[in-house]
Design an enzyme around this catalytic site. Structure first.
Site, PDB file in Angstrom:
ATOM      1  N   LYS A   1       0.827  -1.213   0.000  1.00 62.16           N
ATOM      2  CA  LYS A   1       0.000   0.000   0.000  1.00 62.16           C
ATOM      3  C   LYS A   1       0.864   1.266   0.000  1.00 62.16           C
ATOM      4  O   LYS A   1       0.426   2.317  -0.446  1.00 62.16           O
ATOM      5  CB  LYS A   1      -0.972  -0.012   1.167  1.00 62.16           C
ATOM      6  CG  LYS A   1      -1.955  -1.186   1.053  1.00 62.16           C
ATOM      7  CD  LYS A   1      -3.293  -0.925   1.630  1.00 62.16           C
ATOM      8  CE  LYS A   1      -4.305  -1.967   1.198  1.00 62.16           C
ATOM      9  NZ  LYS A   1      -3.958  -3.362   1.567  1.00 62.16           N
TER      10      LYS A   1
HETATM   11  C1  PLP Z   1      -4.555  -4.483   0.879  1.00 61.48           C
HETATM   12  C2  PLP Z   1      -3.810  -5.754   0.801  1.00 61.48           C
HETATM   13  C3  PLP Z   1      -4.154  -6.763  -0.140  1.00 61.48           C
HETATM   14  C4  PLP Z   1      -5.360  -6.662  -1.052  1.00 61.48           C
HETATM   15  O1  PLP Z   1      -5.227  -5.677  -2.050  1.00 61.48           O
HETATM   16  P1  PLP Z   1      -6.512  -5.129  -2.836  1.00 61.48           P
HETATM   17  O2  PLP Z   1      -6.016  -3.973  -3.612  1.00 61.48           O
HETATM   18  O3  PLP Z   1      -7.510  -4.727  -1.779  1.00 61.48           O
HETATM   19  O4  PLP Z   1      -7.032  -6.235  -3.686  1.00 61.48           O
HETATM   20  C5  PLP Z   1      -3.354  -7.885  -0.190  1.00 61.48           C
HETATM   21  N1  PLP Z   1      -2.295  -8.054   0.638  1.00 61.48           N
HETATM   22  C6  PLP Z   1      -1.940  -7.113   1.549  1.00 61.48           C
HETATM   23  C7  PLP Z   1      -0.776  -7.368   2.439  1.00 61.48           C
HETATM   24  C8  PLP Z   1      -2.683  -5.931   1.664  1.00 61.48           C
HETATM   25  O5  PLP Z   1      -2.325  -4.999   2.587  1.00 61.48           O
END
Ligand code: PLP
Length: 474
Positions: free
Chosen positions: A110
């Protein structure tokens, strides 16, 4: 480039306008009026660029109402010294490599998008003489990524609600040890749902919202989606670096994407629609497999919160995939009338049947899917470690597990590493019998003093707090 709503009720707006917005005013999601195209010659011209320079080029196809030199500066700051490395590709077996997206300050992917917003949003606010008070609820990853991106940024304050005592020690340390004046960690005496509900309530009060310039940076923000498309282009370039120059254009690459809200994989889909030679986009879910069900059957049935399981890949524990609306919009020919009708059906019946398009998901759009379980995660963490010596986190393990069914000869499989194993030490220990090594820096973080504002689940108290600490334009 202009932006419109999937449901047709928004006048075309510029990128700078939509960057500060969550939902479109008609309740839809914001989309570009057309998807910009990148050809083989363009890709080759980008091959030697640093990650930051590439980001400025790709994002520049969408953010057209900015001076390109300013955008380069934003990307240079976003992807500069906050990241330990420049998105490394690491082989884990003969045909599979990890794409290292977790080199940022909070050890999860993120950061890739949030660090960009942390530079882009203050830039737009400064130009317009505005301020923004970001209000959000988190159960872990999103909140910390947002706080690290916006800490000490001028014209911005972050109010992040988290459920008291329900996050891991690591997640608590990451968020609560920040001592920047504009970061407000509110530990609510409740569960995540209570936090979410409070945010909804305050956002629904339009007068309060306007008076305090409230906003969000949640996963439907199109700036986040576009910033994430960059690493698909980057990973394709790196995977084809080793191929003879005259053959590169024909090389297709598959990506396996641990998925929750359909944000990350939609960014890959956008890159593919732009012309990036992607073969398959493999959507990996955990036991909360609403999206796997959709891509196998064409029927989308979001679950209620009560029917969402708590799994060992918790950041993928979703019951509703908020970005799926963008895919369905493109599936229905970018027709807002058809999309609005489909979503009205979803609201009325709790489910929508798009099975007439099912055959196209794989053949035309290249999206396939699969489900991974707790046992699968443990097995993939173990197998990956045995083969390569590399320790993966449980979310990345979902990607590795599901990827296994979709290998094709001559097509490299790139699994997106969405978090570092130190973030989810318990599951790693269960799989391997030991934990990933913790750097001195992380050990120090865990020992740092923590600071939170403790609060009951009480909208009046929250309002008063925000009204007191919100930043205002003068
Ligand atoms: C947010 C997240 C996901 C999922 O990603 P999306 O964009 O919501 O599909 C997968 N793995 C981790 C570690 C995350 O923080």
């Amino acid at each position: 480039m202009q932006y419109v709503s999937t449901r047709g009720g928004m006048a075309p707006a510029s990128f700078s306008d939509i960057l500060l917005e969550g939902l479109a005013p008609d309740g839809g999601l914001v989309m570009p009026q057309e998807v910009p195209q990148i050809g083989p010659a363009q890709l080759e011209a980008w091959r030697e660029l640093s990650y930051a320079k590439l980001a400025a080029q790709v994002i520049g196809l969408y953010w057209t109402d900015i001076d390109p030199a300013d955008l380069e500066g934003i990307c240079a700051r976003a992807y500069g010294d906050q990241f330990a490395a420049e998105v490394p590709l690491t082989a884990i077996d003969e045909r599979t490599a990890l794409v290292g997206l977790s080199e940022g300050p909070t050890l999860a992917f993120k950061d890739m998008a949030m660090q960009f917003l942390g530079e882009a949003i203050p830039y737009v606010l400064a130009k317009r003489g505005q301020t923004l008070n970001i209000l959000g609820a988190t159960s872990g990853d999103t909140g910390s990524a947002a706080e690290y991106a916006f800490r000490s940024k001028p014209g911005i304050a972050v109010f992040m609600l988290s459920p008291q005592g329900r996050m891991s020690a690591f997640q608590r340390a990451q968020m609560y040890s920040l001592d920047d004046e504009n970061i407000h960690n509110i530990a609510a005496d409740g569960v995540f749902d209570d936090c979410q509900q409070l945010v909804k309530e305050l956002n629904g009060d339009l007068e309060f919202k306007a008076a305090n310039s409230l906003g969000t940076v949640n996963s439907i923000n199109l700036g986040r989606v576009i910033a994430q498309s960059v690493y698909y282009v980057w990973a394709w370039l790196r995977a084809t670096d080793v191929v003879d120059a005259d053959q590169r254009g024909q090389i297709k690459v598959s990506f396996s994407v641990p998925s929750g809200n359909f944000g990350n994989i939609f960014s890959g889909f956008l890159a593919k629609q732009m012309g990036l030679p992607v073969y398959l986009l493999v959507l990996a879910t955990n036991e909360n497999n609403v999206l796997d069900e959709f891509f196998r059957t064409g029927i989308y049935t979001p679950r209620t919160r009560e029917h969402t399981l708590a799994t060992s890949s918790p950041s993928m524990d979703i019951s509703k995939a908020s970005n799926l609306e963008r895919f369905v919009y493109l599936l229905l020919g970018s027709n807002p009338v058809a999309l609005a009708a489909a979503w009205a059906e979803l609201d009325a019946n709790g489910s929508i049947d798009l099975s007439q398009y099912r055959a196209q998901f794989a053949t035309e759009y290249g999206i396939v899917s699969g489900t991974s379980t707790h046992e699968d995660r443990l097995a993939s963490i173990r197998a990956t470690h045995e083969k390569s010596g590399i320790i993966i986190d449980p979310h990345t393990a979902d990607g590795v597990t599901v990827a296994r069914g979709w290998h094709e000869p001559g097509v490299p499989m790139l699994v997106l590493e969405t978090a570092k194993p130190q973030k989810f030490a318990e599951t790693v220990r269960e799989a391997l019998g030991f934990e990933a090594e913790v750097s001195q820096e992380l050990a120090d973080l865990l020992a740092r003093p923590q600071r939170t504002e403790e609060m009951a689940v009480d909208a009046r108290e929250l309002r008063a707090y925000i009204a007191h600490f919100a930043v205002h334009a003068n």
